[in-house]
Design an enzyme around this catalytic site. Structure first.
Site: not given
Length: 313
Positions: A69, A72, A197, A249, A267
């Site tokens: 992540s 991103k 992705y 998160y 993660v």
């Protein structure tokens, strides 16, 4: 980095890291992606870089891991550079969700059915579809070259084992993508978007690469070591704001209170953090807490922030 801070870091960082490493037994690795389940739970490493090229590191900082992540943040920036704010935020919102990063619930319940922000999975899948390119391969190549430039490392590449592992097990992400397709948010075929992705999530880095990428954010889009402007300052502002409000998160508020730095976790156990105008920081610690953040990595960053008064707040 002041001489005093550098000396204190070099002297104390290994000791602080080993204290934080004791926390790894309280978490576990991300077993839902089979390749990530192979990581060692006790791993912990950190690398800190400043604008003069000074660095200090400790622990398992040379270990390669996938960005997950953390990527991103940079695909959001690339989409903004490709299309501008209006087009990007027509398709994805600007607010924290308070839900798990892979939750679908707000897509269904809250009009107009677009993802709440670009750092949850639904938002990042949407952003992946907005990267300029005529094919998934072209989009992915542009992302990889952008990441290489920011990291100052032409050897960055995909971990194809992780990519295929995510491709084979990513049914929840497929569900999110098909829901977005049904809502008219995604225009491209779902599998094409997901291939982009999953690829950018599987780009492999080490703590040094992450700290160098964070340094560009810390200096408002300028690579302080080359002087080259890589990203418009406005898009850095946007990215850093999302990192503070959504980057850890649904523990982002707690992290802002305890650490007070823009950061993004993944993660695989990676955390990218920055001290604006000063440092870029890369951390790896695959043992995760219940929110999906590196349990020892967060503890170490909290210690550093308090020792050196780094909090923005």
């Amino acid at each position: 980095m002041s001489m005093e801070q550098m000396q204190k870091l070099k002297k104390k960082l290994p000791e602080w890291l080993e204290t934080s490493r004791l926390r790894t037994g309280q978490g576990d690795v991300a077993a839902y992606i089979p390749e990530l389940a192979k990581a060692s739970r006790d791993t912990l490493g950190i690398h800190i870089a400043d604008s003069q090229g000074q660095t200090v590191s400790a622990g398992d900082c040379g270990l390669p891991f996938t960005m997950q992540s953390i990527s991103k943040v940079f695909t959001l920036i690339l989409a903004l550079m490709d299309h501008g704010e209006e087009a990007v935020f027509y398709n994805v919102g600007k607010e924290p969700t308070g839900d798990d990063f892979n939750s679908m619930i707000k897509l269904e319940l809250v009009e107009p059915g677009i993802p709440f922000n670009p750092l949850i999975n639904a938002g990042a899948i949407t952003v992946s579809s907005l990267i300029a390119g005529d094919s998934p391969e072209e989009k992915s190549e542009r992302i990889l070259q952008f990441f290489r430039k920011l990291a100052g490392n032409d050897r960055l590449d995909y971990n194809m084992d992780v990519y295929h592992s995510e491709l084979e097990t990513g049914d929840l992400n497929r569900s999110l993508a098909y829901f977005l397709k049904q809502n008219g948010v995604l225009k491209d075929p779902v599998e094409d978007v997901l291939s982009v992705y999953f690829r950018h999530c599987s780009i492999e880095v080490d703590c040094s690469d992450l700290s160098r990428m964070a340094l560009v954010l810390a200096f408002d889009g300028v690579d302080p070591q080359s002087g080259e402007k890589l990203i418009p300052r406005r898009y850095i502002q946007i990215a850093k704001t999302f990192m503070v409000t959504c980057g850890m998160y649904n523990a982002s508020g707690e992290f802002a209170i305890d650490v007070g730095l823009p950061a993004k976790s993944g993660v695989s156990g990676g955390i990218m953090a920055l001290v604006p105008g000063q440092y870029g920081i890369g951390v790896v610690g695959p043992s995760l807490n219940s929110k999906g953040n590196s349990i020892a990595g967060v503890h170490l960053l909290e210690r550093l922030s308090k020792e050196f008064d780094w909090s923005l707040f």
